[in-house]
Design an enzyme around this catalytic site. Structure first.
Site, PDB file in Angstrom:
ATOM      1  N   GLY A 136       0.821  -1.223   0.000  1.00 20.72           N
ATOM      2  CA  GLY A 136       0.000   0.000   0.000  1.00 20.72           C
ATOM      3  C   GLY A 136       0.843   1.256   0.000  1.00 20.72           C
ATOM      4  O   GLY A 136       0.561   2.208   0.728  1.00 20.72           O
ATOM      5  N   SER A 163       1.129   3.614  -2.146  1.00 20.28           N
ATOM      6  CA  SER A 163       0.731   4.655  -3.107  1.00 20.28           C
ATOM      7  C   SER A 163       0.121   5.897  -2.465  1.00 20.28           C
ATOM      8  O   SER A 163       0.108   6.957  -3.081  1.00 20.28           O
ATOM      9  CB  SER A 163      -0.264   4.077  -4.117  1.00 20.28           C
ATOM     10  OG  SER A 163      -1.474   3.717  -3.479  1.00 20.28           O
ATOM     11  N   ASN A 216       1.604  -2.577   5.567  1.00 20.41           N
ATOM     12  CA  ASN A 216       0.853  -1.332   5.784  1.00 20.41           C
ATOM     13  C   ASN A 216      -0.553  -1.357   5.187  1.00 20.41           C
ATOM     14  O   ASN A 216      -1.494  -0.842   5.784  1.00 20.41           O
ATOM     15  CB  ASN A 216       1.664  -0.174   5.174  1.00 20.41           C
ATOM     16  CG  ASN A 216       0.821   1.070   4.981  1.00 20.41           C
ATOM     17  OD1 ASN A 216       0.465   1.763   5.930  1.00 20.41           O
ATOM     18  ND2 ASN A 216       0.462   1.348   3.729  1.00 20.41           N
ATOM     19  N   SER A 231      -3.781  -1.157  14.576  1.00 19.70           N
ATOM     20  CA  SER A 231      -4.707  -0.043  14.820  1.00 19.70           C
ATOM     21  C   SER A 231      -5.128  -0.074  16.289  1.00 19.70           C
ATOM     22  O   SER A 231      -5.167  -1.151  16.904  1.00 19.70           O
ATOM     23  CB  SER A 231      -5.948  -0.199  13.943  1.00 19.70           C
ATOM     24  OG  SER A 231      -6.989   0.615  14.439  1.00 19.70           O
ATOM     25  N   TYR A 252     -12.877  -5.579  11.534  1.00 19.23           N
ATOM     26  CA  TYR A 252     -11.593  -4.884  11.360  1.00 19.23           C
ATOM     27  C   TYR A 252     -10.778  -4.990  12.663  1.00 19.23           C
ATOM     28  O   TYR A 252      -9.573  -5.267  12.633  1.00 19.23           O
ATOM     29  CB  TYR A 252     -11.886  -3.434  10.995  1.00 19.23           C
ATOM     30  CG  TYR A 252     -10.701  -2.525  10.820  1.00 19.23           C
ATOM     31  CD1 TYR A 252      -9.890  -2.593   9.683  1.00 19.23           C
ATOM     32  CD2 TYR A 252     -10.399  -1.554  11.773  1.00 19.23           C
ATOM     33  CE1 TYR A 252      -8.819  -1.726   9.511  1.00 19.23           C
ATOM     34  CE2 TYR A 252      -9.340  -0.681  11.605  1.00 19.23           C
ATOM     35  CZ  TYR A 252      -8.552  -0.772  10.475  1.00 19.23           C
ATOM     36  OH  TYR A 252      -7.491   0.096  10.305  1.00 19.23           O
ATOM     37  N   LYS A 309      -7.121  -6.758  13.160  1.00 17.90           N
ATOM     38  CA  LYS A 309      -5.980  -5.988  13.670  1.00 17.90           C
ATOM     39  C   LYS A 309      -5.428  -6.635  14.945  1.00 17.90           C
ATOM     40  O   LYS A 309      -4.219  -6.674  15.146  1.00 17.90           O
ATOM     41  CB  LYS A 309      -6.372  -4.522  13.902  1.00 17.90           C
ATOM     42  CG  LYS A 309      -6.588  -3.729  12.611  1.00 17.90           C
ATOM     43  CD  LYS A 309      -5.329  -3.688  11.744  1.00 17.90           C
ATOM     44  CE  LYS A 309      -5.418  -2.722  10.579  1.00 17.90           C
ATOM     45  NZ  LYS A 309      -4.216  -2.735   9.725  1.00 17.90           N
ATOM     46  N   THR A 339       4.358  -4.207  20.606  1.00 18.27           N
ATOM     47  CA  THR A 339       3.456  -3.268  19.942  1.00 18.27           C
ATOM     48  C   THR A 339       3.770  -1.857  20.453  1.00 18.27           C
ATOM     49  O   THR A 339       3.932  -1.662  21.658  1.00 18.27           O
ATOM     50  CB  THR A 339       1.973  -3.596  20.233  1.00 18.27           C
ATOM     51  OG1 THR A 339       1.799  -3.703  21.641  1.00 18.27           O
ATOM     52  CG2 THR A 339       1.537  -4.881  19.583  1.00 18.27           C
TER      53      THR A 339
HETATM   54  N1  NAP Z   1      -5.951   6.272   8.841  1.00 20.26           N
HETATM   55  C1  NAP Z   1      -6.109   5.955  10.123  1.00 20.26           C
HETATM   56  O1  NAP Z   1      -6.677   6.710  10.935  1.00 20.26           O
HETATM   57  C2  NAP Z   1      -5.555   4.660  10.658  1.00 20.26           C
HETATM   58  C3  NAP Z   1      -5.634   4.423  12.032  1.00 20.26           C
HETATM   59  C4  NAP Z   1      -5.100   3.242  12.537  1.00 20.26           C
HETATM   60  C5  NAP Z   1      -4.489   2.349  11.696  1.00 20.26           C
HETATM   61  N2  NAP Z   1      -4.434   2.592  10.359  1.00 20.26           N
HETATM   62  C6  NAP Z   1      -3.739   1.610   9.517  1.00 20.26           C
HETATM   63  O2  NAP Z   1      -2.686   2.278   8.812  1.00 20.26           O
HETATM   64  C7  NAP Z   1      -2.465   1.603   7.567  1.00 20.26           C
HETATM   65  C8  NAP Z   1      -2.469   2.606   6.425  1.00 20.26           C
HETATM   66  O3  NAP Z   1      -3.730   3.243   6.399  1.00 20.26           O
HETATM   67  P1  NAP Z   1      -4.000   4.558   5.525  1.00 20.26           P
HETATM   68  O4  NAP Z   1      -4.970   5.358   6.312  1.00 20.26           O
HETATM   69  O5  NAP Z   1      -2.733   5.156   5.068  1.00 20.26           O
HETATM   70  O6  NAP Z   1      -4.814   3.891   4.281  1.00 20.26           O
HETATM   71  P2  NAP Z   1      -5.144   4.464   2.832  1.00 20.26           P
HETATM   72  O7  NAP Z   1      -4.862   5.905   2.732  1.00 20.26           O
HETATM   73  O8  NAP Z   1      -6.505   3.956   2.505  1.00 20.26           O
HETATM   74  O9  NAP Z   1      -4.075   3.693   1.902  1.00 20.26           O
HETATM   75  C9  NAP Z   1      -4.164   2.291   1.774  1.00 20.26           C
HETATM   76  C10 NAP Z   1      -3.106   1.802   0.795  1.00 20.26           C
HETATM   77  O10 NAP Z   1      -3.249   0.387   0.673  1.00 20.26           O
HETATM   78  C11 NAP Z   1      -3.576   0.060  -0.690  1.00 20.26           C
HETATM   79  N3  NAP Z   1      -4.542  -1.040  -0.672  1.00 20.26           N
HETATM   80  C12 NAP Z   1      -5.808  -1.017  -0.183  1.00 20.26           C
HETATM   81  N4  NAP Z   1      -6.396  -2.195  -0.382  1.00 20.26           N
HETATM   82  C13 NAP Z   1      -5.484  -2.985  -1.010  1.00 20.26           C
HETATM   83  C14 NAP Z   1      -5.513  -4.311  -1.500  1.00 20.26           C
HETATM   84  N5  NAP Z   1      -6.618  -5.086  -1.402  1.00 20.26           N
HETATM   85  N6  NAP Z   1      -4.412  -4.810  -2.083  1.00 20.26           N
HETATM   86  C15 NAP Z   1      -3.303  -4.038  -2.220  1.00 20.26           C
HETATM   87  N7  NAP Z   1      -3.207  -2.774  -1.779  1.00 20.26           N
HETATM   88  C16 NAP Z   1      -4.294  -2.256  -1.178  1.00 20.26           C
HETATM   89  C17 NAP Z   1      -4.135   1.343  -1.298  1.00 20.26           C
HETATM   90  O11 NAP Z   1      -3.964   1.410  -2.714  1.00 20.26           O
HETATM   91  P3  NAP Z   1      -5.100   0.831  -3.735  1.00 20.26           P
HETATM   92  O12 NAP Z   1      -6.434   1.279  -3.229  1.00 20.26           O
HETATM   93  O13 NAP Z   1      -4.727   1.370  -5.077  1.00 20.26           O
HETATM   94  O14 NAP Z   1      -4.943  -0.660  -3.687  1.00 20.26           O
HETATM   95  C18 NAP Z   1      -3.236   2.372  -0.601  1.00 20.26           C
HETATM   96  O15 NAP Z   1      -1.972   2.411  -1.214  1.00 20.26           O
HETATM   97  C19 NAP Z   1      -3.556   0.520   7.469  1.00 20.26           C
HETATM   98  O16 NAP Z   1      -3.024  -0.711   7.924  1.00 20.26           O
HETATM   99  C20 NAP Z   1      -4.612   0.996   8.453  1.00 20.26           C
HETATM  100  O17 NAP Z   1      -5.396  -0.059   8.957  1.00 20.26           O
HETATM  101  C21 NAP Z   1      -4.945   3.736   9.813  1.00 20.26           C
END
Ligand code: NAP
Length: 248
Positions: free
Chosen positions: A16, A18, A91, A143, A156, A160, A239
């Site tokens: 992920g 991108s 990620n 998370s 979810y 996690k 963690t």
């Molecule tokens: N944002 C928050 O508040 C938060 C809080 C706690 C934990 N997290 C964790 O932090 C991490 C990153 O989250 P983020 O907020 O940065 O997410 P994000 O902005 O939605 O980015 C997710 C990335 O993963 C890729 N992705 C999604 N589904 C995929 C699939 N099936 N196969 C391959 N690639 C996939 C997406 O690209 P494509 O869609 O092009 O595949 C993108 O590059 C995750 O593990 C999330 O659970 C986030």
């Protein structure tokens, strides 16, 4: 195909890579001298620019956490491209919010497959490459849903928690190969994943957070970089919660 990067250079795999946290990690790792192999399902402007700007250090290929063959092909191509894998950041994840009692079995299966089975297979392939290279580091992005209950995210939260338990036991198995395994446990930060959070909920989250705000992607990336670095060389099976205190 170009050859592996400079001798002694380290290679990171970022799932992920991108956008959101993954994009920030790719930027940080590249500017710290890492060679980076990243995947996501779709290409975007950031990926295209990184590939142009870092032709010898950045490799991207489309892969899907729900498609095991695409993950194996990606790791094979990344190792062939850079010669070794030293770091995996698990990620990528998908968040689907829905009350559990109305959630279809198909949705449950998809969430478990994308957020747990996919990262496990990716870890298996990367850990084999790390053991061939004499060691490595795995950082799983978990998370705070793994440590606190929230409505609408039971599945979810389950996956996690699963990734944290997976990491703890894996640390015991892989320590003998010089491979460390840890989790970063972020609180909320702004990204596409949390774009569905309403303004009212955002305000509520800030009120409940001792530091009074959401995290920045940089603050979460910093914790990942710490666990990826030699500064945490005796830390494994742990963690690291980065949440402004919301779970304390
Ligand atoms: N944002 C928050 O508040 C938060 C809080 C706690 C934990 N997290 C964790 O932090 C991490 C990153 O989250 P983020 O907020 O940065 O997410 P994000 O902005 O939605 O980015 C997710 C990335 O993963 C890729 N992705 C999604 N589904 C995929 C699939 N099936 N196969 C391959 N690639 C996939 C997406 O690209 P494509 O869609 O092009 O595949 C993108 O590059 C995750 O593990 C999330 O659970 C986030």
């Amino acid at each position: 195909m170009s050859t592996a990067g400079p001798p002694g250079g380290r290679t990171a795999v970022v799932s992920g890579g991108s956008r959101g946290l993954g994009r920030r990690l790719v930027e940080r790792l590249l500017s710290d001298g890492w060679r980076v192999a990243a995947f996501s399902r779709s290409v975007n402007a950031f990926v295209e620019t990184a590939a142009e700007s870092w032709p010898d250090h950045f490799f991207w290929r489309s892969a899907d956490l729900l498609d095991i063959a695409s993950l194996r092909d990606f790791v094979f191509a990344a190792e062939r491209r850079f010669g070794r894998i030293d770091l995996l950041v698990n990620n990528a994840a998908v968040l689907h919010q829905e009350l559990f009692l109305t959630m279809s079995v198909k949705r449950i299966e998809t969430s478990v497959s994308a957020n747990l089975v996919g990262p496990m297979v990716l870890t298996q392939e990367c850990a084999k490459a790390m053991s061939r290279a004499g060691g490595g580091t795995i950082v799983n992005v978990s998370s705070i849903n793994s440590v606190r209950g929230y409505r609408g995210v039971a599945v979810y939260a389950g996956v996690k928690s699963g990734i944290d338990g997976f990491g703890r036991s894996l640390a015991r198995e892989l320590g003998a190969f010089g491979i460390r395994v840890n989790s970063v446990v972020p609180g909320f930060f702004d990204s596409e994943l949390t774009s569905q959070v309403t303004d009212a909920n955002r305000t509520r989250i800030k009120k409940r957070t001792p530091l009074g705000r959401l995290a920045t992607t940089d603050e979460v990336a910093e914790a990942v970089m710490f666990l990826a670095s030699g500064s945490s060389s005796f830390v494994t099976g742990q963690t690291l919660v980065v949440d402004g205190g919301i779970t304390c």
